[in-house]
Design an enzyme around this catalytic site. Sequence first.
Site, PDB file in Angstrom:
ATOM      1  N   GLY A  36       4.555 -15.550   5.671  1.00 18.72           N
ATOM      2  CA  GLY A  36       3.778 -15.084   7.060  1.00 18.72           C
ATOM      3  C   GLY A  36       4.769 -14.878   8.191  1.00 18.72           C
ATOM      4  O   GLY A  36       5.941 -15.221   7.863  1.00 18.72           O
TER       5      GLY A  36
ATOM      6  N   GLU B  25      -6.791 -13.817  13.990  1.00 17.89           N
ATOM      7  CA  GLU B  25      -6.626 -12.627  12.913  1.00 17.89           C
ATOM      8  C   GLU B  25      -8.099 -12.379  12.499  1.00 17.89           C
ATOM      9  O   GLU B  25      -8.880 -12.988  12.431  1.00 17.89           O
ATOM     10  CB  GLU B  25      -6.053 -13.209  11.800  1.00 17.89           C
ATOM     11  CG  GLU B  25      -4.322 -13.435  12.096  1.00 17.89           C
ATOM     12  CD  GLU B  25      -3.583 -12.401  12.738  1.00 17.89           C
ATOM     13  OE1 GLU B  25      -3.606 -11.223  12.228  1.00 17.89           O
ATOM     14  OE2 GLU B  25      -3.080 -12.483  13.751  1.00 17.89           O
TER      15      GLU B  25
ATOM     16  N   ARG C  59       0.937  -1.371   0.111  1.00 14.78           N
ATOM     17  CA  ARG C  59      -0.054   0.162   0.104  1.00 14.78           C
ATOM     18  C   ARG C  59       0.910   1.325   0.050  1.00 14.78           C
ATOM     19  O   ARG C  59       0.186   2.211  -0.239  1.00 14.78           O
ATOM     20  CB  ARG C  59      -1.060   0.118   1.049  1.00 14.78           C
ATOM     21  CG  ARG C  59      -2.186  -0.852   0.979  1.00 14.78           C
ATOM     22  CD  ARG C  59      -3.220  -0.363   1.864  1.00 14.78           C
ATOM     23  NE  ARG C  59      -2.953  -1.322   3.328  1.00 14.78           N
ATOM     24  CZ  ARG C  59      -3.327  -0.889   4.512  1.00 14.78           C
ATOM     25  NH1 ARG C  59      -4.178   0.086   4.504  1.00 14.78           N
ATOM     26  NH2 ARG C  59      -3.219  -1.646   5.537  1.00 14.78           N
TER      27      ARG C  59
ATOM     28  N   ARG D 193      38.366  48.902 -13.354  1.00 18.39           N
ATOM     29  CA  ARG D 193      37.010  48.686 -14.277  1.00 18.39           C
ATOM     30  C   ARG D 193      37.455  48.486 -15.614  1.00 18.39           C
ATOM     31  O   ARG D 193      38.244  48.785 -16.260  1.00 18.39           O
ATOM     32  CB  ARG D 193      36.044  49.830 -14.283  1.00 18.39           C
ATOM     33  CG  ARG D 193      35.723  50.183 -12.343  1.00 18.39           C
ATOM     34  CD  ARG D 193      34.995  51.355 -12.392  1.00 18.39           C
ATOM     35  NE  ARG D 193      34.778  51.686 -10.845  1.00 18.39           N
ATOM     36  CZ  ARG D 193      34.617  52.824 -10.214  1.00 18.39           C
ATOM     37  NH1 ARG D 193      34.603  53.787 -10.952  1.00 18.39           N
ATOM     38  NH2 ARG D 193      34.261  52.738  -9.065  1.00 18.39           N
TER      39      ARG D 193
HETATM   40  C1  UD1 Z   1       0.146  -8.921  12.365  1.00 13.44           C
HETATM   41  C2  UD1 Z   1      -0.420  -9.688  13.502  1.00 13.44           C
HETATM   42  C3  UD1 Z   1      -1.742  -9.266  14.007  1.00 13.44           C
HETATM   43  C4  UD1 Z   1      -1.387  -7.883  14.662  1.00 13.44           C
HETATM   44  C5  UD1 Z   1      -0.944  -6.994  13.508  1.00 13.44           C
HETATM   45  C6  UD1 Z   1      -0.560  -5.483  14.166  1.00 13.44           C
HETATM   46  C7  UD1 Z   1       0.084 -11.905  12.635  1.00 13.44           C
HETATM   47  C8  UD1 Z   1      -0.257 -13.072  11.693  1.00 13.44           C
HETATM   48  N1  UD1 Z   1      -0.652 -10.988  12.679  1.00 13.44           N
HETATM   49  O1  UD1 Z   1      -0.792  -8.673  11.470  1.00 13.44           O
HETATM   50  O2  UD1 Z   1      -2.185 -10.072  14.891  1.00 13.44           O
HETATM   51  O3  UD1 Z   1      -2.586  -7.097  15.090  1.00 13.44           O
HETATM   52  O4  UD1 Z   1       0.374  -7.408  13.068  1.00 13.44           O
HETATM   53  O5  UD1 Z   1      -0.114  -4.770  13.242  1.00 13.44           O
HETATM   54  O6  UD1 Z   1       1.265 -11.639  13.003  1.00 13.44           O
HETATM   55  N2  UD1 Z   1       6.530  -9.947   7.673  1.00 13.44           N
HETATM   56  C9  UD1 Z   1       7.862 -10.612   7.470  1.00 13.44           C
HETATM   57  N3  UD1 Z   1       7.497 -11.609   6.667  1.00 13.44           N
HETATM   58  C10 UD1 Z   1       6.333 -12.040   6.374  1.00 13.44           C
HETATM   59  C11 UD1 Z   1       5.072 -11.360   6.692  1.00 13.44           C
HETATM   60  C12 UD1 Z   1       5.273 -10.149   7.656  1.00 13.44           C
HETATM   61  O7  UD1 Z   1       8.764 -10.039   7.835  1.00 13.44           O
HETATM   62  O8  UD1 Z   1       6.157 -13.161   5.650  1.00 13.44           O
HETATM   63  C13 UD1 Z   1       6.848  -8.595   8.558  1.00 13.44           C
HETATM   64  C14 UD1 Z   1       6.076  -7.526   7.864  1.00 13.44           C
HETATM   65  O9  UD1 Z   1       7.236  -6.784   7.316  1.00 13.44           O
HETATM   66  C15 UD1 Z   1       5.747  -6.587   9.229  1.00 13.44           C
HETATM   67  C16 UD1 Z   1       5.328  -7.659  10.139  1.00 13.44           C
HETATM   68  O10 UD1 Z   1       6.048  -8.694   9.866  1.00 13.44           O
HETATM   69  O11 UD1 Z   1       6.828  -5.922   9.518  1.00 13.44           O
HETATM   70  C17 UD1 Z   1       3.981  -7.707  10.267  1.00 13.44           C
HETATM   71  O12 UD1 Z   1       3.209  -7.992   9.119  1.00 13.44           O
HETATM   72  P1  UD1 Z   1       1.888  -7.733   8.437  1.00 13.44           P
HETATM   73  O13 UD1 Z   1       1.669  -8.421   7.208  1.00 13.44           O
HETATM   74  O14 UD1 Z   1       1.849  -6.197   8.680  1.00 13.44           O
HETATM   75  O15 UD1 Z   1       0.935  -8.592   9.461  1.00 13.44           O
HETATM   76  P2  UD1 Z   1      -0.460  -8.030   9.895  1.00 13.44           P
HETATM   77  O16 UD1 Z   1      -1.475  -8.511   8.777  1.00 13.44           O
HETATM   78  O17 UD1 Z   1      -0.630  -6.414   9.997  1.00 13.44           O
END
Ligand code: UD1
Length: 460
Positions: A78, A154, A15, A444
């Site tokens: 994830g 979630e 986003r 000058r």
């Molecule tokens: C996550 C939490 C959610 C919480 C929210 C708060 C999980 C499954 N869910 O959701 O409960 O309320 O954060 O903001 O953890 N990232 C990786 N590798 C991946 C996926 C994510 O490094 O494969 C990192 C992202 O860069 C980010 C962080 O993990 O910094 C969180 O990932 P994001 O996808 O934002 O999780 P949310 O869906 O927001």
Amino acid sequence: MSLNIVVMAAGKGTRMKSGLPKVLHKLAGRALLQHVLGNTAALDADARIVITGHGAEQVEAAVGGEGLRFVRQEPQLGTGHAIQQTVPALVAGGTTLILSGDTPLISTATTRALVEACGGDKLVLLTIEYADPTGYGRIVRGGDGGEQIKAIVEHKDASDAQRRLRECYTGIMAAPTEALKRWVGQLNNNNAQGEYYLTDIVAMAVAEGVSVVGVKTQDETEVLGVNSPSQLAQLERRFQLVQAETLMTAGVRLADPSRFDLRGTLSCGKDVEIDVNCVFEGHVTLGDGVRIGANCVIRNATIGANARIHEFTHIDGEAAGASVGEGALIGPFARLRPGAQLGAEVHIGNFVEVKNSTLAKGAKANHLAYLGDATVGERVNYGAGSITANYDGANKHRTTIGADVHVGSNCVLVAPVTLGDGATIGGGSTITKDVAPGQLAVARGRQTVISGWSRPRKGK
Ligand code: UD1
Ligand code: MG
């Protein structure tokens, strides 16, 4: 007991709609990830691990060299999958603190409290109550008295009843390292998003009888994540207001804290006043009684006591720094560049540029002038339109102007050249040779006369 700090920073940040990895977007002049690392730097960790994936090389280059270990996560399946990648790198036997690279303002105090609450044997979750919890993982409580944390669900997997829960997981936890390794090994991706959720370890801990502790923060700012340009801008303003408030508490008078930007550090003496729309970058020091007019940009500079920086002045010391002496008057519309060192009571007026030059006490360049690679003595008066021709196309040369020299308007001082103390340079002169002390120099070009032209007169 050992401590690992793990920062998840592999996500794409779709986003943000920019080519930059999400965690490298800047808040108050520093990458989001740098804030997270900075805010946890005071914790005595045995390992600091950053999980990278999207834009990994760029991220590693941007924050490397700070005692960090990078673990790549390819592809990104994830948050649970992310932590799986770190298992071989975790120092055994203590606590692992897990943070998100896109949640920049997490405080040192909170992270320390989580680590202490964990003690290497409890699972500690940082939570917050949101009026609108849409999108977040919900904290599900139950059991005896209904207060025990049972799981995180979630948003996309939650029932209608669970979606009404307002307590959310912030993405920040402290876990017992050995148990964490075991739990992430047991995750599956049977859920709405087909991801390995780190949050599923909560139910595993409950099933094993490990106590799960919720630490609720009241400070929304420290747990707000950045997912879009709008969230980034909102967090920037919140952070700026916090910084403004800190300065005002210390006695700095800001005309409007909502129109103040600090991208670095600002140290202020007593009785300092800053008008609206000023931007401070890098390291800036303002002495006692300094006044900064509206719309100034000041970076890597030291401003002496009682100096006045008038409106629209741009000061950028870059790496070399710039300094303004006590009681100096600068601007409006002045430009000070790296190596500008102005003594006490120097006056630099509108459209005057100073670079790599030293001006002694009381020297003045009030209008439309350039001083580059110059040493200027006390009380020198440097006229409008005058410049130092310091660059011959290949090398820079110095101009030395003695004390009490008077340089008229529109002069070109062709460096290297020295004007002795008390010399006078007639307006319009191009000076290519040294001028002895006390001498008058006029040089000058030939006079041009256009005949048949007479100046219009009033009333005719
Ligand atoms: C996550 C939490 C959610 C919480 C929210 C708060 C999980 C499954 N869910 O959701 O409960 O309320 O954060 O903001 O953890 N990232 C990786 N590798 C991946 C996926 C994510 O490094 O494969 C990192 C992202 O860069 C980010 C962080 O993990 O910094 C969180 O990932 P994001 O996808 O934002 O999780 P949310 O869906 O927001
Ligand atoms: Mg998120």
